[in-house]
Scaffold this active site. Structure first.
Site, PDB file in Angstrom:
ATOM      1  CD  GLU A  63     -68.012   9.276  31.646  1.00 25.97           C
ATOM      2  OE1 GLU A  63     -67.104   8.839  32.338  1.00 25.97           O
ATOM      3  OE2 GLU A  63     -68.199  10.225  31.082  1.00 25.97           O
ATOM      4  CG  HIS A 132     -68.922  12.697  20.470  1.00 26.73           C
ATOM      5  ND1 HIS A 132     -67.727  12.204  20.751  1.00 26.73           N
ATOM      6  CD2 HIS A 132     -69.096  13.625  21.520  1.00 26.73           C
ATOM      7  CE1 HIS A 132     -67.071  12.832  21.741  1.00 26.73           C
ATOM      8  NE2 HIS A 132     -68.194  13.556  22.529  1.00 26.73           N
TER       9      HIS A 132
HETATM   10  C1  LIG Z   1     -65.851   9.782  28.798  1.00 23.72           C
HETATM   11  C2  LIG Z   1     -66.209  11.168  28.329  1.00 23.72           C
HETATM   12  N1  LIG Z   1     -67.134  11.786  29.208  1.00 23.72           N
HETATM   13  C3  LIG Z   1     -67.643  13.041  28.786  1.00 23.72           C
HETATM   14  C4  LIG Z   1     -67.390  13.723  27.540  1.00 23.72           C
HETATM   15  C5  LIG Z   1     -67.794  14.907  27.266  1.00 23.72           C
HETATM   16  N2  LIG Z   1     -66.653  16.045  27.271  1.00 23.72           N
HETATM   17  C6  LIG Z   1     -66.052  16.342  26.345  1.00 23.72           C
HETATM   18  S1  LIG Z   1     -64.548  17.334  26.656  1.00 23.72           S
HETATM   19  C7  LIG Z   1     -65.158  17.206  28.432  1.00 23.72           C
HETATM   20  C8  LIG Z   1     -64.403  18.131  29.339  1.00 23.72           C
HETATM   21  C9  LIG Z   1     -62.659  17.232  29.463  1.00 23.72           C
HETATM   22  O1  LIG Z   1     -62.010  18.115  30.454  1.00 23.72           O
HETATM   23  P1  LIG Z   1     -60.576  18.083  30.279  1.00 23.72           P
HETATM   24  O2  LIG Z   1     -60.009  16.565  30.435  1.00 23.72           O
HETATM   25  O3  LIG Z   1     -60.104  18.897  31.308  1.00 23.72           O
HETATM   26  O4  LIG Z   1     -60.148  18.544  28.944  1.00 23.72           O
HETATM   27  P2  LIG Z   1     -60.153  19.976  28.288  1.00 23.72           P
HETATM   28  O5  LIG Z   1     -61.537  20.054  27.475  1.00 23.72           O
HETATM   29  O6  LIG Z   1     -60.220  21.086  29.373  1.00 23.72           O
HETATM   30  O7  LIG Z   1     -59.121  20.248  27.315  1.00 23.72           O
HETATM   31  C10 LIG Z   1     -66.058  16.550  28.726  1.00 23.72           C
HETATM   32  C11 LIG Z   1     -66.748  16.292  30.005  1.00 23.72           C
HETATM   33  C12 LIG Z   1     -66.422  12.830  26.785  1.00 23.72           C
HETATM   34  N3  LIG Z   1     -66.159  13.279  25.489  1.00 23.72           N
HETATM   35  N4  LIG Z   1     -65.953  11.631  27.086  1.00 23.72           N
END
Ligand SMILES: Cc1ncc(C[n+]2csc(CCOP(=O)(O)OP(=O)(O)O)c2C)c(N)n1
Ligand SMILES: Cc1ncc(C[n+]2csc(CCOP(=O)(O)OP(=O)(O)O)c2C)c(N)n1
Ligand SMILES: [Mg+2]
Ligand SMILES: [Mg+2]
Lengths: 327, 334, 327, 334
Positions: A63, A132
């Site tokens: 971000e 959230h």
């Molecule tokens: C700082 C932040 N940015 C965006 C989000 C929205 N978000 C939730 S899960 C996710 C993807 C995360 O991917 P990863 O770390 O690969 O974990 P996975 O969900 O694949 O287990 C996003 C963008 C968030 N929760 N926190």
């Protein structure tokens, strides 16, 4: 009379982005999952197909860097729209927003303005729990150098972006998460709207309900309840939280002599306090009772539905506050 | 009966252990399948992120930890919570938003906490738990505890600044953290090639001077072995370790995701590597699992889930008057 | 009577840290340059030599991770004092502060409290320009789950830390950069002070000057000016911005019927608004005039001395506002 | 006179070029020495970070840029500003807080800006300028400009999360950025070994797939050559490049620093490698510099500084009524 179409808040936002991108090559959309995924709340669905991955640009989870990069891109002659999925994640980019986006123009003695629009989802009410569910738009309104807008209607979802993109300085646009599916009709030629003035969404004579964004619907519902008690509420949609439209606030209070501020932000130090303070300063002698505030309880928002509902402003509570001011 | 009782014993234990792993993975899977239904029935709300397909990761890693170790998790955490031993009733009640939930209904699916088993939470800010894990490990080092903190996060999290800062700190200070990167190739809808200029995440961790390995995250035995080796190294004072656990989520990112960004072929190729099927096949081949015992296992788990659901349904809600409890602690230190 | 010693705000802070570290092995100090450098404002000078690098721990530049790590360490049984050099850099750690430190206790249903003290320098007045001159303590006071304290006197510099360390929840302590060299005398046995109540720093009868931190001196100077005009000012030092001591505020207003809030934060949405709103809610009928606010101009702070001075609250402006409320 | 005029010409140009580098470095040095005095005389206030010892870095890198390129700098930026061609009068007036300053007195030493030469600022948040540089480069790529953005930052900045995020973005998107890491071995009082688990910063950048090199930052010719090579690569579309410029600040971090954390021997060893002395020696050895011409250069610079100080003293202040100008732009787009 112009023709109308059935639409939703989400679709209106998308139409606004699409129109802006068609009209101006400098405009592009950037953020996490705006492309392949279609936007975490489906606002940008289909835009990748129309504009391609350069202009509908998926970013890694980072971000601070991608908001900072859009500040740089704005200085470099582009007109970025950056989507931060939700306000909760914007904290990670706050240094860039306050120390760069909001400061560069002044710090450089007027040389570098930052024509950037940052969109984010805000608000609670969907059982998403503490991390959230923030409503920080009023908190962001503390920062000089930013404009903060909060579309609460289809017209504003459709029209605020175009105006924001014409602003030479950074604009933060907060979309309340519960509004995306909101349905209604819109003129087919709906477009840019003024973002300098608040709007009276329901004229009334007895008490001013001053609100914005996701709480507008609740204030209108409270007004309907009050109506049953024979109380006529004037419902003000602030629309822009920075700069506040003092004139509209004061005019309403002059009409009604009673005011309730409805804000989904936490109470202490929220925008509700600022509005109350301005009424104190500019309309004290027009008041017949202290201004009331109906805000979110000062807790990290809980998941459980009954607790979350209790934490948030609700129409009966708003109506009760209005009745209290009326004695 | 009289020959090699020790070896026999040992083999039996190993067998039991593997059956335990199977039970854990199957429990996670069936639990989440139930959650999907309960979500459709609107008994569970909010965001719900499923771990289906990734069960071998939590199961294997947590099998390598001791009871005093600590676990820091994410929003995709049912697997971590169950494998760590949070009672299923408490997890289910939490998702129902009930007082008997492991976070008293305040957390929901994304925020499961259980102090009694050292689960320091679900964290719904991607990357947000990584510094916490570093700090827990720092506290352990400063207090000369032998504890290891396992920290789970995704491939997407590794792009966040906090990942960089935290790995640097942990390596600089040689802290007892086991970084467990669940590389399921996507961050929501963003494929790893769009997230990282260099997609080799184990190599990324090595660049901080952290001993790292990439492991087949669909093979629970491989995961457990790698985790045991890493935990041994950490406990021996060798500083942090990093495991890249290559895995795949079989379902969408969350209940809101229509999974437009992955192609069917990719998904089905990965499903062929279902970690539960793989272990079942192996155990069968070795003659340790019969149709009957498998059916028994499944019905056992089914009953456990049914009981958890019933208990959650019946459980009380936290009184509304308690909304503002726990914003501040109730006792101030003397 | 107890003996006294000559000291400074800086030395009082250092003595407080030293005492806490001697008394409790769980207490340690962490942050950028707290060790070899002696602290960017020399607060921790000499502590490395006494306590060693484990307990006076220099960190890399990585505000988010080291604040987050201290949250983890607090959960892990330690009592960290983390120094963020200045509030300006704390924005980089805001996600950890809001989403973890302030939320974990509630989010975990009461299981994980975070006994952490975060110290930082705040304020303007030293020509450090836009990125090094924020006063965000009032802004932080918006966040439930945090306590915010602002020592303005030697006693509080010496005594607030001990009390903060006994708090089982996170405490943010804001030290105004201009106060470090402040000299005075302190009892040799000075120690922990109450942090729940505001203090009347100068009793008066005509107008309440409500302030805290770096602005206390300016408010007292304004009171002296007012005295020359025969106006008696009641000067309230809030000391703690979250939770606010409403009782003290209201009592003062009841005595004087006039109030001026003096806050180095920006005006819109600052803590000054919250104080005004509370007076509106709890003491409206005691007021003889609208509450005034004297705050920092809503600009990213400029470097040039004359511009910076014009941007900040100053005693003559405060006195003028007080006179305005008196009609 | 008739033989090899072209070669003679070429040599003369190269000579002039080197004398130009000497002039730039010396100008920066003398300018800052004057600033120290003006600081003591309280004509300059706020934080003041000196570049003394590091002049070869800004001078060499910026010699390799073209007039349309962009520069993003830090709070230790007098060198970047002067080498980039911001008029000394405007820099000095800025430090005096005058209206004629390059930021109209609003920025001071830490925030020098000059749109006319593409200097997009001093940034006093460590690491804060790195994402900006990435974004400038993105804008250039999207608008098909051939511009390169040089981004300066320190060894300390490389520990910040934004460094990681930004290098990943720049590499992923192959953007035209030249990352210039001024490795002076300290972040304020923190030695590099306490900042980074792995202190090889060029290697850190390589881990993002960015072509990187470590360069002797005390040798202006080596710096310029490395920067030219890197800029060529960037303009050819090869994506970002990273230079680790090994250097040392001869003075304390800022005017407030008593420099307790470095030992005298280390400082004097580095002073033996003074970049200005080194170039003077080389030019002398080649017979391109006489005592006389050096004295002339010095007096020239001295006069320029004296004029800048006099102009800054005489310059008007921004009217107080204009305090709130430039918080928002004055013109809205049509
Ligand atoms: C700082 C932040 N940015 C965006 C989000 C929205 N978000 C939730 S899960 C996710 C993807 C995360 O991917 P990863 O770390 O690969 O974990 P996975 O969900 O694949 O287990 C996003 C963008 C968030 N929760 N926190
Ligand atoms: C985000 C942030 N944290 C802390 C500071 C305070 N600070 C200013 S300069 C500095 C050291 C930076 O070191 P480095 O990046 O190596 O640059 P150098 O000063 O050595 O040129 C620090 C800690 C800051 N300005 N910004
Ligand atoms: Mg993933
Ligand atoms: Mg350095």
């Amino acid at each position: 009379m112009s023709e109308t179409l059935e639409t939703t808040y989400r679709d209106a936002l998308r139409d606004a982005i699409r129109e802006a991108m068609r009209a101006d090559d400098r405009v592009f959309l950037m953020g996490e999952d705006v492309g392949d995924y279609g936007g975490c709340f489906a606002v940008s669905l289909g835009l990748l197909e129309e504009f391609g991955p350069e202009r509908v640009r998926d970013t890694p989870l980072s971000e601070s860097a991608f908001v900072g990069a859009d500040i740089g891109a704005a200085i470099g002659g582009m007109r970025p729209i950056v989507e931060i999925m939700t306000v909760n994640f914007s904290l990670l980019a706050l240094d860039q927003i306050m120390n760069n986006a909001a400061s560069l123009l002044h710090m450089s003695g007027g040389q570098f303005n930052v024509p950037l629009v940052i969109r984010m989802t805000t608000g609670a009410g969907r059982q998403l729990a503490a991390q959230h569910s923030h409503s920080l738009e009023g908190w962001y309104a503390h920062i000089p150098g930013l404009r903060v807008v909060t579309p609460a209607t289809l017209e504003d979802a459709r029209g605020m972006l175009a105006t924001a993109l014409r602003d030479p300085d950074p604009v933060l646009m907060f979309e309340h998460g519960s509004l995306y599916p909101m349905k209604g009709t819109l003129a087919t030629d709906a477009g840019a709207v003024d973002i300098d003035h608040a709007a009276v969404r329901r004229p009334g004579t007895d008490v001013s309900l001053i609100t914005y964004g996701g709480s507008l619907g609740k204030a209108l519902a409270a007004a309907a309840l009050l109506d049953q008690d024979g109380v006529s509420a004037d419902v003000i949609d602030l629309r822009t939280l920075r700069p506040l439209d003092d004139t509209a606030i004061v005019e309403s209070v002059r009409r009604t002599h009673h005011a309730v501020i409805v804000d989904e932000g936490w109470r202490s130090g929220g925008i509700s306090a600022e509005i109350s303070a301005r009424i104190m300063e500019e309309a004290l002698y027009d008041l017949d009772a202290p201004v009331e505030r109906v805000c979110t309880a000062e807790v990290p928002l809980p998941y459980a539905k009954h607790l979350e509902e209790a934490a948030l402003p609700q129409p009966p509570g708003i109506a009760a506050a209005a009745l209290r001011t009326l004695g | 009966m009289t020959t090699k009782p020790a070896a026999h014993k040992r083999r039996a234990t190993r067998e039991e252990h593997r059956l335990g792993l199977l039970r854990t993975m199957t429990t996670i899977r069936r639990f989440e399948e139930a959650c999907v239904e309960l979500y459709s029935a609107t008994r569970i709300r909010g965001f719900l992120h499923l771990y289906v397909g990734e069960e071998a990761v939590a199961t294997g890693v947590l099998a390598a930890l001791g009871p005093d170790d600590a676990v820091v998790s994410t929003y995709r955490e049912h697997g971590h919570a169950l494998a760590r031993g949070v009672p299923m009733d408490a997890v289910m009640a939490e998702m129902f938003g009930k007082q008997t939930g492991c976070s008293r209904g305040r957390g929901g699916s994304m925020h499961l906490f259980d102090k009694s088993v050292g689960l320091i939470g679900g964290n719904a800010i991607v990357g947000g738990g990584i510094p916490l894990a570093v700090g827990l490990a720092l506290a352990d080092r400063m207090q000369d505890r032998g504890r290891v903190t396992a920290c789970f996060f995704g491939d997407g999290a590794a792009a966040e600044g906090e990942f960089h800062e935290s790995l640097n700190l942990a390596s600089l200070w040689r802290l007892p953290v086991l970084f467990c990167c669940e590389n399921n190739l996507y961050a929501m809808g963003t494929a790893i090639a769009k997230e990282h200029a260099r997609t080799n995440l184990a190599a990324r961790a090595s660049s901080y001077g952290i001993e790292s390995a990439a492991v087949d995250g669909m093979d629970v035995l491989a995961v457990e072995e790698a985790a045991r080796e890493a935990v041994r190294g950490i406990r021996a004072g060798g500083g942090p370790r990093f495991l890249e656990l290559d895995t795949y989520r079989f379902r969408a990112h969350s209940m809101y995701d229509s999974d437009r960004y992955r192609n069917k072929a990719e998904i089905s190729t990965w499903k062929e590597r279902d970690p539960i099927d793989a272990l079942v096949t192996a155990l069968r081949a070795e003659g340790h699992l019969t149709e009957e015992s498998l059916a028994h296992l499944e019905s056992d788990i089914g009953e456990q889930i049914a009981r958890a659901v019933a208990a959650a349904e019946a459980a009380p809600l936290e009184p509304v008057e308690d909304l503002t409890r726990f914003v501040c602690s109730e006792e101030v230190e003397a």
